[in-house]
Enzyme design. Structure first.
Site, mmCIF file in Angstrom:
data_model
loop_
_atom_site.group_PDB
_atom_site.id
_atom_site.type_symbol
_atom_site.label_atom_id
_atom_site.label_comp_id
_atom_site.label_asym_id
_atom_site.label_seq_id
_atom_site.Cartn_x
_atom_site.Cartn_y
_atom_site.Cartn_z
ATOM 1 N N SER A 46 0.818 -1.206 0.000
ATOM 2 C CA SER A 46 0.000 0.000 0.000
ATOM 3 C C SER A 46 0.860 1.268 0.000
ATOM 4 O O SER A 46 1.676 1.446 -0.903
ATOM 5 C CB SER A 46 -0.948 -0.069 1.199
ATOM 6 O OG SER A 46 -1.967 0.866 1.090
ATOM 7 N N ASP B 73 -10.791 -4.124 -3.372
ATOM 8 C CA ASP B 73 -10.138 -3.089 -2.563
ATOM 9 C C ASP B 73 -11.067 -1.889 -2.404
ATOM 10 O O ASP B 73 -11.422 -1.248 -3.383
ATOM 11 C CB ASP B 73 -8.837 -2.655 -3.264
ATOM 12 C CG ASP B 73 -7.928 -1.832 -2.370
ATOM 13 O OD1 ASP B 73 -8.451 -1.084 -1.522
ATOM 14 O OD2 ASP B 73 -6.696 -1.937 -2.525
ATOM 15 N N HIS C 79 -8.297 -5.131 0.232
ATOM 16 C CA HIS C 79 -7.020 -4.422 0.330
ATOM 17 C C HIS C 79 -5.956 -5.262 1.053
ATOM 18 O O HIS C 79 -6.125 -5.594 2.217
ATOM 19 C CB HIS C 79 -7.261 -3.110 1.085
ATOM 20 C CG HIS C 79 -6.091 -2.176 1.073
ATOM 21 N ND1 HIS C 79 -5.646 -1.553 -0.071
ATOM 22 C CD2 HIS C 79 -5.274 -1.750 2.061
ATOM 23 C CE1 HIS C 79 -4.613 -0.767 0.229
ATOM 24 N NE2 HIS C 79 -4.357 -0.870 1.515
#
Ligand SMILES: *[C@@H]1O[C@H](CO)[C@@H](O)[C@H](O)[C@H]1NC(C)=O
Ligand SMILES: *[C@@H]1O[C@H](CO)[C@@H](O)[C@H](O)[C@H]1NC(C)=O
Ligand SMILES: *[C@@H]1O[C@H](CO)[C@@H](O)[C@H](O)[C@H]1NC(C)=O
Ligand SMILES: *[C@@H]1O[C@H](CO)[C@@H](O)[C@H](O)[C@H]1NC(C)=O
Length: 305
Positions: free
Chosen positions: A108, A227, A283
Protein backbone atom coordinates in the site's frame (compact mmCIF):
# COMPACT_ATOMS: atom_id res chain seq x y z
CA UNK A 1 50.84 -31.45 -28.43
CA UNK A 2 50.08 -34.41 -26.19
CA UNK A 3 49.30 -32.37 -23.15
CA UNK A 4 46.57 -29.86 -24.10
CA UNK A 5 43.96 -32.16 -22.59
CA UNK A 6 45.58 -32.01 -19.20
CA UNK A 7 45.43 -28.25 -18.68
CA UNK A 8 41.86 -28.10 -19.95
CA UNK A 9 40.82 -30.91 -17.61
CA UNK A 10 42.54 -29.06 -14.79
CA UNK A 11 40.85 -25.81 -15.64
CA UNK A 12 37.55 -27.66 -15.81
CA UNK A 13 38.14 -28.91 -12.29
CA UNK A 14 39.20 -25.46 -11.15
CA UNK A 15 36.01 -24.11 -12.62
CA UNK A 16 33.86 -26.65 -10.83
CA UNK A 17 35.66 -25.92 -7.60
CA UNK A 18 35.30 -22.20 -8.07
CA UNK A 19 31.60 -22.65 -8.74
CA UNK A 20 31.19 -24.83 -5.67
CA UNK A 21 33.06 -22.32 -3.55
CA UNK A 22 31.09 -19.39 -4.87
CA UNK A 23 27.76 -21.16 -4.39
CA UNK A 24 26.96 -19.39 -1.10
CA UNK A 25 27.41 -16.03 -2.83
CA UNK A 26 24.78 -17.10 -5.39
CA UNK A 27 22.18 -17.21 -2.60
CA UNK A 28 19.03 -15.24 -3.27
CA UNK A 29 19.53 -11.52 -2.99
CA UNK A 30 17.97 -9.92 0.10
CA UNK A 31 14.63 -8.18 0.01
CA UNK A 32 13.27 -5.15 1.80
CA UNK A 33 9.64 -4.57 2.79
CA UNK A 34 7.94 -1.20 3.36
CA UNK A 35 4.66 -1.49 5.27
CA UNK A 36 1.48 0.49 4.71
CA UNK A 37 -0.27 3.24 6.62
CA UNK A 38 -1.37 2.56 10.23
CA UNK A 39 0.93 -0.44 10.27
CA UNK A 40 4.36 -1.23 11.68
CA UNK A 41 7.17 -3.69 10.99
CA UNK A 42 6.48 -5.21 14.40
CA UNK A 43 2.81 -5.94 13.61
CA UNK A 44 1.83 -9.56 13.35
CA UNK A 45 0.73 -9.35 9.73
CA UNK A 46 3.89 -7.67 8.45
CA UNK A 47 6.20 -9.90 10.50
CA UNK A 48 4.51 -13.02 9.22
CA UNK A 49 4.46 -11.80 5.63
CA UNK A 50 8.21 -11.02 5.71
CA UNK A 51 9.09 -14.26 7.51
CA UNK A 52 7.09 -16.51 5.20
CA UNK A 53 8.68 -15.04 2.08
CA UNK A 54 12.10 -15.21 3.66
CA UNK A 55 11.61 -18.83 4.73
CA UNK A 56 10.35 -19.95 1.32
CA UNK A 57 12.97 -18.11 -0.73
CA UNK A 58 15.86 -18.49 1.74
CA UNK A 59 16.54 -14.83 1.05
CA UNK A 60 17.19 -12.44 3.90
CA UNK A 61 14.13 -10.23 4.40
CA UNK A 62 14.18 -6.88 6.17
CA UNK A 63 11.15 -4.80 7.01
CA UNK A 64 12.48 -1.26 7.24
CA UNK A 65 10.72 0.95 9.79
CA UNK A 66 10.52 4.66 9.16
CA UNK A 67 10.08 6.68 12.29
CA UNK A 68 7.91 5.08 14.97
CA UNK A 69 5.60 3.02 12.74
CA UNK A 70 1.87 3.71 12.66
CA UNK A 71 1.79 7.37 13.82
CA UNK A 72 4.61 8.54 11.58
CA UNK A 73 3.17 6.59 8.67
CA UNK A 74 0.16 8.95 8.89
CA UNK A 75 1.83 12.21 9.78
CA UNK A 76 5.29 12.33 8.26
CA UNK A 77 5.40 13.74 4.71
CA UNK A 78 6.36 11.12 2.15
CA UNK A 79 9.31 13.11 0.86
CA UNK A 80 10.74 12.84 4.37
CA UNK A 81 9.77 9.16 4.73
CA UNK A 82 11.53 8.41 1.45
CA UNK A 83 14.66 10.31 2.48
CA UNK A 84 14.81 8.29 5.71
CA UNK A 85 14.24 5.08 3.75
CA UNK A 86 17.15 5.97 1.45
CA UNK A 87 19.45 6.52 4.39
CA UNK A 88 18.33 3.29 6.06
CA UNK A 89 18.75 1.27 2.87
CA UNK A 90 22.33 2.42 2.78
CA UNK A 91 22.71 1.18 6.35
CA UNK A 92 21.21 -2.16 5.43
CA UNK A 93 23.62 -2.26 2.54
CA UNK A 94 26.63 -2.06 4.80
CA UNK A 95 25.06 -4.47 7.28
CA UNK A 96 24.19 -7.32 5.02
CA UNK A 97 25.77 -6.79 1.63
CA UNK A 98 22.90 -5.44 -0.37
CA UNK A 99 25.59 -4.21 -2.72
CA UNK A 100 24.81 -6.92 -5.28
CA UNK A 101 21.34 -5.53 -5.49
CA UNK A 102 18.12 -6.35 -3.71
CA UNK A 103 14.40 -6.74 -4.25
CA UNK A 104 11.77 -4.36 -2.91
CA UNK A 105 8.26 -5.14 -1.73
CA UNK A 106 5.79 -2.34 -1.06
CA UNK A 107 2.53 -2.72 0.82
CA UNK A 108 0.00 0.00 0.00
CA UNK A 109 1.53 3.36 1.01
CA UNK A 110 4.83 1.51 1.40
CA UNK A 111 4.81 1.14 -2.41
CA UNK A 112 5.04 4.93 -2.66
CA UNK A 113 8.13 4.87 -0.48
CA UNK A 114 9.55 2.00 -2.51
CA UNK A 115 8.97 3.82 -5.82
CA UNK A 116 10.62 6.86 -4.23
CA UNK A 117 13.60 4.80 -3.12
CA UNK A 118 14.03 3.44 -6.65
CA UNK A 119 13.91 6.90 -8.25
CA UNK A 120 15.36 9.32 -5.72
CA UNK A 121 18.16 7.57 -3.76
CA UNK A 122 21.57 8.68 -4.95
CA UNK A 123 24.36 6.13 -4.58
CA UNK A 124 21.96 3.40 -3.46
CA UNK A 125 22.33 -0.27 -4.38
CA UNK A 126 20.42 -1.46 -7.45
CA UNK A 127 16.81 -2.55 -6.97
CA UNK A 128 16.22 -5.65 -9.08
CA UNK A 129 12.56 -6.56 -8.78
CA UNK A 130 9.86 -4.34 -7.35
CA UNK A 131 6.70 -6.06 -6.18
CA UNK A 132 3.93 -3.66 -5.29
CA UNK A 133 0.77 -4.79 -3.48
CA UNK A 134 -2.12 -2.32 -3.53
CA UNK A 135 0.16 0.64 -4.19
CA UNK A 136 -1.61 3.94 -4.95
CA UNK A 137 0.80 4.58 -7.84
CA UNK A 138 -1.37 6.90 -9.89
CA UNK A 139 -2.84 8.67 -6.86
CA UNK A 140 -6.09 8.34 -4.90
CA UNK A 141 -9.15 10.51 -4.87
CA UNK A 142 -10.23 9.92 -1.28
CA UNK A 143 -8.71 9.55 2.18
CA UNK A 144 -7.71 5.94 2.90
CA UNK A 145 -9.95 4.06 5.35
CA UNK A 146 -12.51 6.84 5.33
CA UNK A 147 -15.73 4.97 4.81
CA UNK A 148 -19.21 6.40 4.71
CA UNK A 149 -19.47 7.47 8.39
CA UNK A 150 -20.43 11.10 8.98
CA UNK A 151 -17.08 11.94 10.60
CA UNK A 152 -15.26 10.51 7.65
CA UNK A 153 -17.33 12.48 5.19
CA UNK A 154 -16.66 15.67 7.14
CA UNK A 155 -12.97 14.89 7.43
CA UNK A 156 -12.80 13.97 3.78
CA UNK A 157 -14.51 17.23 2.73
CA UNK A 158 -12.37 19.29 5.04
CA UNK A 159 -9.18 17.71 3.81
CA UNK A 160 -10.16 17.81 0.17
CA UNK A 161 -10.71 21.55 0.30
CA UNK A 162 -7.32 22.08 1.87
CA UNK A 163 -5.40 19.06 0.76
CA UNK A 164 -2.81 20.97 -1.23
CA UNK A 165 -2.19 23.55 1.47
CA UNK A 166 1.29 23.59 2.96
CA UNK A 167 -0.10 22.67 6.37
CA UNK A 168 -1.84 19.46 5.23
CA UNK A 169 1.07 18.56 2.94
CA UNK A 170 3.39 18.73 5.93
CA UNK A 171 1.20 16.86 8.40
CA UNK A 172 -0.77 14.18 6.56
CA UNK A 173 1.23 11.59 4.61
CA UNK A 174 -1.55 10.50 2.19
CA UNK A 175 -1.94 14.11 1.04
CA UNK A 176 1.27 13.43 -0.87
CA UNK A 177 -0.62 11.16 -3.27
CA UNK A 178 -4.15 12.52 -3.25
CA UNK A 179 -4.89 13.56 -6.79
CA UNK A 180 -8.28 15.17 -7.26
CA UNK A 181 -8.97 14.76 -10.99
CA UNK A 182 -11.10 17.90 -11.06
CA UNK A 183 -8.39 19.99 -9.40
CA UNK A 184 -5.26 19.10 -11.35
CA UNK A 185 -3.86 22.62 -11.38
CA UNK A 186 -3.86 22.87 -7.57
CA UNK A 187 -2.51 19.31 -7.37
CA UNK A 188 0.45 20.00 -9.64
CA UNK A 189 1.25 23.21 -7.80
CA UNK A 190 0.66 22.11 -4.23
CA UNK A 191 1.12 18.36 -3.93
CA UNK A 192 4.66 17.71 -2.76
CA UNK A 193 5.19 14.06 -3.56
CA UNK A 194 3.32 12.28 -6.35
CA UNK A 195 3.83 14.87 -9.11
CA UNK A 196 7.56 14.58 -8.52
CA UNK A 197 7.45 10.78 -8.19
CA UNK A 198 5.56 10.37 -11.46
CA UNK A 199 7.43 13.13 -13.30
CA UNK A 200 4.12 14.89 -13.98
CA UNK A 201 5.27 18.49 -14.42
CA UNK A 202 6.92 18.74 -17.82
CA UNK A 203 9.15 21.62 -16.75
CA UNK A 204 10.47 19.65 -13.75
CA UNK A 205 10.75 16.23 -15.36
CA UNK A 206 13.92 14.44 -14.26
CA UNK A 207 15.41 11.91 -16.68
CA UNK A 208 17.35 10.23 -13.86
CA UNK A 209 14.12 9.14 -12.12
CA UNK A 210 12.90 7.58 -15.36
CA UNK A 211 16.22 5.93 -16.06
CA UNK A 212 16.30 4.37 -12.59
CA UNK A 213 12.70 3.18 -12.67
CA UNK A 214 13.14 1.77 -16.18
CA UNK A 215 16.16 -0.22 -15.07
CA UNK A 216 14.09 -2.61 -12.94
CA UNK A 217 14.31 -6.26 -13.95
CA UNK A 218 10.65 -6.78 -13.16
CA UNK A 219 7.81 -4.61 -11.94
CA UNK A 220 5.01 -6.64 -10.40
CA UNK A 221 1.85 -4.60 -9.82
CA UNK A 222 -0.87 -6.25 -7.77
CA UNK A 223 -4.38 -4.87 -7.53
CA UNK A 224 -7.10 -6.27 -5.27
CA UNK A 225 -10.42 -6.56 -7.01
CA UNK A 226 -12.46 -5.82 -3.84
CA UNK A 227 -10.14 -3.09 -2.56
CA UNK A 228 -12.32 -0.44 -0.92
CA UNK A 229 -9.45 1.51 0.59
CA UNK A 230 -7.96 2.85 -2.62
CA UNK A 231 -10.20 5.01 -4.80
CA UNK A 232 -9.91 3.95 -7.56
CA UNK A 233 -8.40 0.50 -6.91
CA UNK A 234 -7.00 0.49 -10.49
CA UNK A 235 -4.37 2.97 -9.25
CA UNK A 236 -2.42 -0.11 -8.11
CA UNK A 237 -1.95 -0.92 -11.81
CA UNK A 238 -1.22 2.73 -12.72
CA UNK A 239 -4.78 3.18 -13.96
CA UNK A 240 -6.54 6.45 -13.11
CA UNK A 241 -9.21 9.03 -13.92
CA UNK A 242 -8.41 11.28 -16.85
CA UNK A 243 -7.81 14.92 -15.89
CA UNK A 244 -11.09 16.67 -15.22
CA UNK A 245 -13.30 13.58 -14.99
CA UNK A 246 -14.53 11.31 -12.22
CA UNK A 247 -16.69 8.90 -14.20
CA UNK A 248 -14.11 6.98 -16.27
CA UNK A 249 -11.04 5.05 -15.21
CA UNK A 250 -8.33 4.69 -17.80
CA UNK A 251 -6.17 1.56 -17.82
CA UNK A 252 -2.45 2.32 -17.47
CA UNK A 253 -1.79 2.11 -21.22
CA UNK A 254 -4.27 4.90 -21.92
CA UNK A 255 -2.88 7.38 -19.40
CA UNK A 256 -0.57 10.22 -20.42
CA UNK A 257 1.97 9.00 -17.88
CA UNK A 258 2.22 5.80 -19.90
CA UNK A 259 1.85 7.16 -23.41
CA UNK A 260 4.49 9.87 -22.90
CA UNK A 261 6.52 7.45 -20.78
CA UNK A 262 7.20 9.92 -17.95
CA UNK A 263 8.79 7.34 -15.65
CA UNK A 264 9.63 4.48 -17.99
CA UNK A 265 6.51 2.37 -17.39
CA UNK A 266 5.99 2.01 -21.14
CA UNK A 267 9.65 1.15 -21.70
CA UNK A 268 9.43 -1.54 -19.03
CA UNK A 269 6.16 -2.91 -20.34
CA UNK A 270 7.34 -3.08 -23.93
CA UNK A 271 10.34 -5.05 -22.70
CA UNK A 272 7.92 -7.52 -21.09
CA UNK A 273 8.98 -6.53 -17.58
CA UNK A 274 5.67 -5.38 -16.12
CA UNK A 275 3.21 -7.88 -14.65
CA UNK A 276 -0.27 -6.46 -14.16
CA UNK A 277 -1.99 -8.71 -11.61
CA UNK A 278 -5.64 -8.50 -10.63
CA UNK A 279 -6.33 -10.61 -7.53
CA UNK A 280 -9.61 -11.45 -5.93
CA UNK A 281 -9.59 -10.07 -2.37
CA UNK A 282 -9.79 -6.97 -0.21
CA UNK A 283 -7.02 -4.42 0.33
CA UNK A 284 -3.75 -6.37 0.89
CA UNK A 285 -5.61 -9.62 1.54
CA UNK A 286 -3.37 -11.97 -0.35
CA UNK A 287 -3.58 -15.73 0.07
CA UNK A 288 -0.64 -18.01 0.73
CA UNK A 289 -0.99 -19.58 -2.70
CA UNK A 290 -1.02 -16.18 -4.44
CA UNK A 291 2.06 -15.11 -2.46
CA UNK A 292 3.82 -18.21 -3.74
CA UNK A 293 2.61 -17.68 -7.26
CA UNK A 294 3.08 -13.93 -7.72
CA UNK A 295 5.77 -12.82 -5.25
CA UNK A 296 8.05 -15.73 -4.43
CA UNK A 297 9.43 -16.32 -7.95
CA UNK A 298 10.94 -12.82 -7.94
CA UNK A 299 12.70 -13.37 -4.61
CA UNK A 300 14.34 -16.64 -5.49
CA UNK A 301 17.83 -16.91 -6.83
CA UNK A 302 17.72 -16.19 -10.56
CA UNK A 303 19.71 -19.30 -11.44
CA UNK A 304 17.08 -21.50 -9.82
CA UNK A 305 14.31 -20.06 -11.97
C1 LIG B 1 10.22 -19.41 9.47
O1 LIG B 1 11.20 -20.37 9.81
C2 LIG B 1 11.60 -20.34 11.16
C3 LIG B 1 12.77 -21.30 11.32
O2 LIG B 1 12.46 -22.54 10.76
C4 LIG B 1 10.42 -20.69 12.05
O3 LIG B 1 10.78 -20.63 13.40
C5 LIG B 1 9.31 -19.68 11.79
O4 LIG B 1 8.15 -20.02 12.51
C6 LIG B 1 8.97 -19.62 10.30
N1 LIG B 1 8.03 -18.51 10.11
C7 LIG B 1 6.82 -18.65 9.61
C8 LIG B 1 5.96 -17.43 9.56
O5 LIG B 1 6.36 -19.71 9.21
C1 LIG C 1 5.60 23.17 -13.22
O1 LIG C 1 6.78 23.63 -12.63
C2 LIG C 1 7.07 24.97 -12.92
C3 LIG C 1 8.47 25.27 -12.41
O2 LIG C 1 8.56 25.09 -11.04
C4 LIG C 1 6.00 25.86 -12.31
O3 LIG C 1 6.28 27.21 -12.56
C5 LIG C 1 4.66 25.47 -12.91
O4 LIG C 1 3.64 26.19 -12.27
C6 LIG C 1 4.42 24.00 -12.77
N1 LIG C 1 3.28 23.62 -13.56
C7 LIG C 1 2.11 23.38 -13.05
C8 LIG C 1 1.04 23.02 -14.03
O5 LIG C 1 1.91 23.42 -11.87
C1 LIG D 1 17.55 14.78 -11.17
O1 LIG D 1 17.71 13.91 -10.10
C2 LIG D 1 19.06 13.56 -9.85
C3 LIG D 1 19.09 12.46 -8.81
O2 LIG D 1 18.49 12.85 -7.62
C4 LIG D 1 19.81 14.80 -9.43
O3 LIG D 1 21.17 14.49 -9.20
C5 LIG D 1 19.70 15.85 -10.55
O4 LIG D 1 20.30 17.06 -10.14
C6 LIG D 1 18.27 16.08 -10.92
N1 LIG D 1 18.22 16.88 -12.13
C7 LIG D 1 17.52 17.98 -12.22
C8 LIG D 1 17.56 18.65 -13.53
O5 LIG D 1 16.87 18.42 -11.29
C1 LIG E 1 -10.18 -7.69 -12.60
O1 LIG E 1 -10.81 -8.95 -12.82
C2 LIG E 1 -12.23 -8.90 -12.83
C3 LIG E 1 -12.76 -10.29 -13.08
O2 LIG E 1 -12.12 -11.22 -12.30
C4 LIG E 1 -12.73 -7.98 -13.89
O3 LIG E 1 -14.14 -7.83 -13.78
C5 LIG E 1 -12.10 -6.61 -13.74
O4 LIG E 1 -12.45 -5.79 -14.82
C6 LIG E 1 -10.57 -6.73 -13.69
N1 LIG E 1 -10.02 -5.41 -13.48
C7 LIG E 1 -8.91 -4.98 -14.11
C8 LIG E 1 -8.49 -3.58 -13.81
O5 LIG E 1 -8.27 -5.68 -14.84
Amino acid sequence: MASPRLPSATSFLVCVLALALSAPAARSVPFVVFHGISDACSSKGVTRFTELLSNWSSAEGHCIEIGDGAWDSWTMPLTEQTAIACAKNLQVKSMSELSNGYNLIGLSQGSMIAQGVIEFCDGAPQVKNFISLAGPHAGIASIPFCGSGILCILLDDMIKGEVYSTYIQEHLAPSGYIKIPTDIKAYLEGCKFLPKLNNENSSKRNATYKERFASLQNLVLIMFEQDNVLVPRETSLFGYYPDGLFNVILPAEETTLYKEDWIGLKTLNEAGKVKFINLSGHHLQISISDMKKYILPYLEDESSR
